[in-house]
Design an enzyme around this catalytic site. Structure first.
Site, PDB file in Angstrom:
ATOM      1  N   ARG A 123       0.851  -1.188   0.000  1.00 44.59           N
ATOM      2  CA  ARG A 123       0.000   0.000   0.000  1.00 44.59           C
ATOM      3  C   ARG A 123       0.886   1.237   0.000  1.00 44.59           C
ATOM      4  O   ARG A 123       2.097   1.138   0.146  1.00 44.59           O
ATOM      5  CB  ARG A 123      -0.913  -0.013   1.230  1.00 44.59           C
ATOM      6  CG  ARG A 123      -0.122  -0.351   2.504  1.00 44.59           C
ATOM      7  CD  ARG A 123      -0.628   0.295   3.723  1.00 44.59           C
ATOM      8  NE  ARG A 123      -0.567   1.742   3.632  1.00 44.59           N
ATOM      9  CZ  ARG A 123       0.555   2.451   3.791  1.00 44.59           C
ATOM     10  NH1 ARG A 123       1.715   1.879   4.036  1.00 44.59           N
ATOM     11  NH2 ARG A 123       0.531   3.776   3.688  1.00 44.59           N
ATOM     12  N   ALA A 138       0.951   5.110  -2.168  1.00 44.24           N
ATOM     13  CA  ALA A 138       0.930   5.376  -3.611  1.00 44.24           C
ATOM     14  C   ALA A 138       2.225   4.995  -4.339  1.00 44.24           C
ATOM     15  O   ALA A 138       2.183   4.280  -5.356  1.00 44.24           O
ATOM     16  CB  ALA A 138       0.584   6.850  -3.848  1.00 44.24           C
ATOM     17  N   ARG A 167      -6.863  -0.886  -7.373  1.00 41.99           N
ATOM     18  CA  ARG A 167      -7.359   0.194  -6.506  1.00 41.99           C
ATOM     19  C   ARG A 167      -7.448   1.454  -7.368  1.00 41.99           C
ATOM     20  O   ARG A 167      -6.569   1.681  -8.211  1.00 41.99           O
ATOM     21  CB  ARG A 167      -6.440   0.448  -5.296  1.00 41.99           C
ATOM     22  CG  ARG A 167      -6.438  -0.678  -4.272  1.00 41.99           C
ATOM     23  CD  ARG A 167      -5.585  -0.300  -3.055  1.00 41.99           C
ATOM     24  NE  ARG A 167      -6.279   0.583  -2.131  1.00 41.99           N
ATOM     25  CZ  ARG A 167      -5.676   1.221  -1.120  1.00 41.99           C
ATOM     26  NH1 ARG A 167      -4.371   1.103  -0.949  1.00 41.99           N
ATOM     27  NH2 ARG A 167      -6.359   1.989  -0.294  1.00 41.99           N
ATOM     28  N   GLN A 183      -2.883   2.730   9.809  1.00 48.24           N
ATOM     29  CA  GLN A 183      -1.559   2.823   9.187  1.00 48.24           C
ATOM     30  C   GLN A 183      -0.613   3.693  10.020  1.00 48.24           C
ATOM     31  O   GLN A 183       0.600   3.515   9.985  1.00 48.24           O
ATOM     32  CB  GLN A 183      -1.661   3.417   7.767  1.00 48.24           C
ATOM     33  CG  GLN A 183      -2.292   2.493   6.749  1.00 48.24           C
ATOM     34  CD  GLN A 183      -3.785   2.732   6.600  1.00 48.24           C
ATOM     35  OE1 GLN A 183      -4.446   3.112   7.570  1.00 48.24           O
ATOM     36  NE2 GLN A 183      -4.321   2.508   5.424  1.00 48.24           N
ATOM     37  N   ASP A 223      -2.040  10.636  -2.755  1.00 51.93           N
ATOM     38  CA  ASP A 223      -2.367   9.532  -3.661  1.00 51.93           C
ATOM     39  C   ASP A 223      -2.628  10.023  -5.078  1.00 51.93           C
ATOM     40  O   ASP A 223      -2.486   9.255  -6.038  1.00 51.93           O
ATOM     41  CB  ASP A 223      -3.578   8.763  -3.134  1.00 51.93           C
ATOM     42  CG  ASP A 223      -3.186   7.958  -1.911  1.00 51.93           C
ATOM     43  OD1 ASP A 223      -3.250   8.513  -0.792  1.00 51.93           O
ATOM     44  OD2 ASP A 223      -2.748   6.805  -2.072  1.00 51.93           O
ATOM     45  N   ASN A 279      -5.669  12.187  -0.382  1.00 49.67           N
ATOM     46  CA  ASN A 279      -4.813  11.431   0.536  1.00 49.67           C
ATOM     47  C   ASN A 279      -5.724  10.726   1.541  1.00 49.67           C
ATOM     48  O   ASN A 279      -6.953  10.900   1.529  1.00 49.67           O
ATOM     49  CB  ASN A 279      -3.810  12.354   1.236  1.00 49.67           C
ATOM     50  CG  ASN A 279      -2.738  11.564   1.960  1.00 49.67           C
ATOM     51  OD1 ASN A 279      -2.061  10.726   1.379  1.00 49.67           O
ATOM     52  ND2 ASN A 279      -2.594  11.790   3.263  1.00 49.67           N
ATOM     53  N   LYS A 280      -5.116   9.935   2.394  1.00 49.43           N
ATOM     54  CA  LYS A 280      -5.875   9.125   3.356  1.00 49.43           C
ATOM     55  C   LYS A 280      -6.934   9.960   4.075  1.00 49.43           C
ATOM     56  O   LYS A 280      -6.678  11.086   4.494  1.00 49.43           O
ATOM     57  CB  LYS A 280      -4.907   8.525   4.366  1.00 49.43           C
ATOM     58  CG  LYS A 280      -5.522   7.677   5.458  1.00 49.43           C
ATOM     59  CD  LYS A 280      -6.380   6.540   4.934  1.00 49.43           C
ATOM     60  CE  LYS A 280      -5.651   5.641   3.975  1.00 49.43           C
ATOM     61  NZ  LYS A 280      -6.546   4.650   3.305  1.00 49.43           N
TER      62      LYS A 280
HETATM   63  O1  MRU Z   1      -4.860   3.166   1.807  1.00 48.99           O
HETATM   64  P1  MRU Z   1      -3.373   3.416   1.820  1.00 48.99           P
HETATM   65  O2  MRU Z   1      -2.710   2.929   3.060  1.00 48.99           O
HETATM   66  O3  MRU Z   1      -2.718   2.907   0.556  1.00 48.99           O
HETATM   67  O4  MRU Z   1      -3.250   4.995   1.806  1.00 48.99           O
HETATM   68  C1  MRU Z   1      -1.983   5.552   1.798  1.00 48.99           C
HETATM   69  C2  MRU Z   1      -1.980   7.034   1.860  1.00 48.99           C
HETATM   70  O5  MRU Z   1      -2.994   7.679   1.853  1.00 48.99           O
HETATM   71  C3  MRU Z   1      -0.628   7.693   1.829  1.00 48.99           C
HETATM   72  O6  MRU Z   1      -0.651   8.855   2.584  1.00 48.99           O
HETATM   73  C4  MRU Z   1      -0.269   8.024   0.384  1.00 48.99           C
HETATM   74  O7  MRU Z   1      -0.436   6.896  -0.439  1.00 48.99           O
HETATM   75  C5  MRU Z   1       1.116   8.515   0.264  1.00 48.99           C
HETATM   76  S1  MRU Z   1       2.314   7.252   0.621  1.00 48.99           S
HETATM   77  C6  MRU Z   1       3.832   7.965   0.389  1.00 48.99           C
END
Ligand code: MRU
Length: 346
Positions: free
Chosen positions: A48, A50, A89, A193, A234, A244-245
């Site tokens: 997981r 990006a 995804r 996370q 993302d 983003n998350k």
């Molecule tokens: O659902 P995830 O864990 O893949 O989400 C990840 C995020 O939102 C990160 O902040 C983003 O991908 C940047 S990772 C450098």
């Protein structure tokens, strides 16, 4: 430093992933040799983040080619399987980007595709190092603080990338310069996370931090306990709107009110210049049980339903700076226009 994703040649060619669903309780690795297993690993968040998804996309094309060779797929079946990887995804643009970086070379054979995929992996690590230097410089200048106290959200470290990290990379860089104060790591509901992965990485790197509930973040900012928020991305659209998350936009709103910088850090592969604004981003919605259960135990009433968007979009005018390896842009100054057309180091 942990390696989240890599290609292993022997004894049989495969993608080696650290299984992020079981961290920090166990350090286990997955050996991926089929498209079905790769898609499952992506969807379960075993891999997981990006930039790591970009690597998974690129290396996934090699997996598909090797599997197709063994199983006698025709061209159409191979392309269908590559599409399955690309679409595993929807929100992080890096996944499709990684696939597209290499799939055009399929007619040149698996060795050539692997060479290009390895380039995707290597360039991500180098980009993260560079954006971390640029981001640390910008933040030290913008905050004027000797010791910068940081809040961050989700996981953006080596686990989420091919090496070093993005927002986490800036935090690490500040730490190495002796300029980092306390880090507040949001736990990042519903899959944690932050508390499972970011805290694990911060601990390994010897970085002083506390985990806070996501709901505490806005108050932490308004109480003046941090000097900057740094998050990953993302997908960043042409005008600077950033997915983003889920929970990221809460930090942005609080930072604006508190008058402190809200910084987005990502490799340029996360910029989706073909999408005009955040309204056009497909936000992944995940299973209800991620919200209705905790650790496999039902916490909500039996009939309760859930709303579980995995990401949110922060409008560009709430973002103080977007840091990529190519430079720092200040969305507020662009007026929402062609933000990345004229990239300059600030
Ligand atoms: O659902 P995830 O864990 O893949 O989400 C990840 C995020 O939102 C990160 O902040 C983003 O991908 C940047 S990772 C450098």
């Amino acid at each position: 430093m942990v390696v989240a994703i890599e290609w292993v040649r022997n004894p049989r060619p495969h993608i080696r992933l650290i299984d992020q669903t079981v961290l920090p309780g166990a350090v286990q690795y997955l050996e991926i040799t089929t498209v079905t297993d790769l898609v499952a690993a992506i969807q379960s968040l075993a891999v997981r983040g990006a930039p790591a998804l970009g690597a998974a996309g690129a290396l996934g094309v090699v997996v598909a080619m090797n599997q197709g060779e063994q199983e006698g797929w025709d061209e159409a079946e191979l392309q269908r399987n590559v599409d399955l990887v690309r679409d595993a995804r929807p929100t992080a643009v890096n996944l499709a980007w990684g696939v597209n970086e290499v799939r055009h070379a399929i007619p040149e054979g698996a060795d050539r595709v692997l060479e290009l995929a390895q380039r995707v992996v290597d360039e991500d690590g180098a980009a993260n190092r560079e954006l971390s230097r640029l981001g640390a410089d910008w933040i030290l200048d913008a905050t004027g603080r000797e010791q910068v106290r940081v809040v961050t959200h989700c996981n953006t470290g080596a686990l989420a990338t091919t090496a070093w990290g993005t927002a986490y990379g800036i935090i690490h860089e500040l730490h190495e310069r002796g300029r980092l104060g306390l880090v507040y790591a949001d736990e990042t509901r519903p899959l944690l996370q932050g508390s499972r992965l970011t805290s694990w990485e911060l601990t390994q790197d010897g970085i002083d931090h506390v985990i806070q509930a996501d709901g505490a973040a806005a108050s932490t900012i308004l109480r003046g306990l941090v000097d900057v928020a740094i998050i990953g991305a993302d997908r960043i659209t042409a005008n600077g709107d950033t997915a983003n998350k889920v929970g990221s936009v809460t930090l942005a709103l609080a930072c604006e009110r508190a008058g402190i910088p809200f910084v987005v850090a990502a490799p340029y592969s996360t910029v989706d210049a073909g999408t005009a604004t955040g309204e056009d981003i497909h936000i992944e919605e995940r299973a209800a049980l991620e919200v209705l259960e905790l650790g496999g135990v039902r916490t909500a009433p039996a009939t309760a339903r859930a709303f579980n968007p995995a990401f949110d979009v922060t409008p560009h005018d709430l973002i103080s700076a977007i840091v990529t390896e190519q430079g720092v842009v200040v969305p507020a100054r662009s007026g929402g226009g062609a933000l990345f057309a004229d990239l300059v180091n600030q």
